[in-house]
Enzyme design. Sequence first.
Site, PDB file in Angstrom:
ATOM      1  CB  SER A  78      -0.895   0.013   1.232  1.00  0.00           C
ATOM      2  OG  SER A  78      -0.132   0.409   2.356  1.00  0.00           O
ATOM      3  CE  LYS A  79      -2.708   7.007  -0.408  1.00  0.00           C
ATOM      4  NZ  LYS A  79      -3.334   7.999  -1.299  1.00  0.00           N
ATOM      5  NE  ARG A  80      -2.562   3.358   5.044  1.00  0.00           N
ATOM      6  CZ  ARG A  80      -3.473   3.812   4.195  1.00  0.00           C
ATOM      7  NH1 ARG A  80      -3.571   5.102   3.955  1.00  0.00           N
ATOM      8  NH2 ARG A  80      -4.292   2.991   3.560  1.00  0.00           N
ATOM      9  CG  ASP A  81       3.030  -1.238   2.968  1.00  0.00           C
ATOM     10  OD1 ASP A  81       2.800  -1.241   4.193  1.00  0.00           O
ATOM     11  OD2 ASP A  81       2.437  -1.978   2.162  1.00  0.00           O
ATOM     12  N   GLY A  82       5.151   2.638   1.811  1.00  0.00           N
ATOM     13  CA  GLY A  82       6.261   3.459   1.348  1.00  0.00           C
ATOM     14  C   GLY A  82       6.736   4.369   2.461  1.00  0.00           C
TER      15      GLY A  82
END
Length: 511
Positions: free
Chosen positions: A263-267
């Site tokens: 997910s973009k939060r993982d980035g």
Amino acid sequence: MTAFRARFAPSPTGALHIGGVRTALYNYLLARQLGGTFILRIEDTDQTRYVPEAEGYIIEALRWCGIEPDEGPGIGGEYGPYRQSERKAMYGRYAEQLVASGNAYYAFDTSEALSAKRAAYETEKKTFRYDSSVRDDLDNSLAMDKAELHARLASGEAYTIRLKVPAHEIVKVQDLVRGEVQFNSDELDDKIMLKADGMPTYHLANVVDDRLMKISHVIRGEEWLPSTAHHVLLYRAFDWEDEMPQFAHLPLILKPNGKGKLSKRDGAKFGFPVFPLAWRGKTPEDAFDGFREFGFLPEAVNNFLAFLGWNPGTEQEIFSLEELISVFDSTKIQKAGARFDIDKAKWFNQQYIMATDNATLAASIRPLIKAKGHFPTDTFLEAFCGLMKERVTLIPDFWEKGYYFFEDIKKYEAKPVRKKWKPEMRPHFDNLVALLASIDTFDAETIETKTKAFIENNELRMGDILQIFRLAVSGTLKGPSIFDMAALLGKDEVLRRFEVAYARFDEMKSA
Ligand code: GLU
């Protein structure tokens, strides 16, 4: 044989996730390989999620990767317009066509009525689905006579058009990656085709446009596989089944630990990019740097993405875009999710940096060097790239690891200085400096020959002299050959650095 026509059909709802770039890449590779056409279609019918900057972002991201569409917004083509919002007038006709053939119906249920249903089902621990088992009890044209229907339509009452999914059927989807995938139609809801505002939903617009744009292959992420059952039913309802495109659903991209979708939060969480380019949304949380800003080369990103879900079945890992076009093989796309391994991406980047010629590298790092306030000549910058390229992973490393080629040393590594600097050796270094000063052709070879001869003639140890030489010139024991560095910095600068270093070394020694 029908011509190969593939499309990438993103919805402009924000930054394009790196998984989207992979989808575009696979479509592009196959289109190029098969002499076909790669189309960009912007699916912007959902006004509530529309973000105006997103389309430009998508186009720029594809351009940065070198994945240029043959047809699309701003490019043109025979099957345009390529933005669904510019095609919206015609979708209603197709929805009406479905109603006329008995494959769809008008539904007048208000959102309040449907929410109440949902809530009532929830109290019984059930999930409400608008489907063949309940549709007859709901407020739609199947449950009313013609007169009532006409009156309600004429009164201007809001309605949607829903697909009438047949009951008790096995819907088969032939997928190039997964083989035959079956869906029980009793599990499928009567999806809305046309919304109350007259706009089509994704399903209707997507299928109609794939048909009108003569798409031969639908290659998209696995998350769209369940929708494909509805799409197959739609092709059937329109009587277009003969020319239905072939489907290929690409594996999910998983988090680095393999657990769940990336997910973009993982980035943000792991400190790596999940978008191709920087994105600045409306809120501080919606702001991310991309692969470009982290210092990845687009060729490396393509190579990395190609391997996220595919491999050629050989040991070879480095493939240029041209090579990928020739070897890419849809039968070798894997079913299982592909783990996003940023270290692998970095490895690819390192390989590409090493293989890039110095002039190209110099051009790509010039903005970085300029931003630091330096304006070296091309010759200097190219030579610098030549010395550093085997030692860097990401573009900013050129500065981080080699700033001392442009400005004064900020920090000398304390441990080796304390260990290697012996003030009583100073006379030897003065002699070495005098020797360096006497060299007319200050190139790496001459410096090396003279320095080594000096060490031998004075019965000194290589390590004692060369490490101090290196620390004096660069502040660190890591880095390119000391003779290459000295040659590039030039005689005057090297002599100056010795002077500066002596004072610092003495201080550090006594500290
Ligand atoms: N608009 C869809 C998306 O945002 C397209 C899915 C498809 O390729 O059919 O991904």
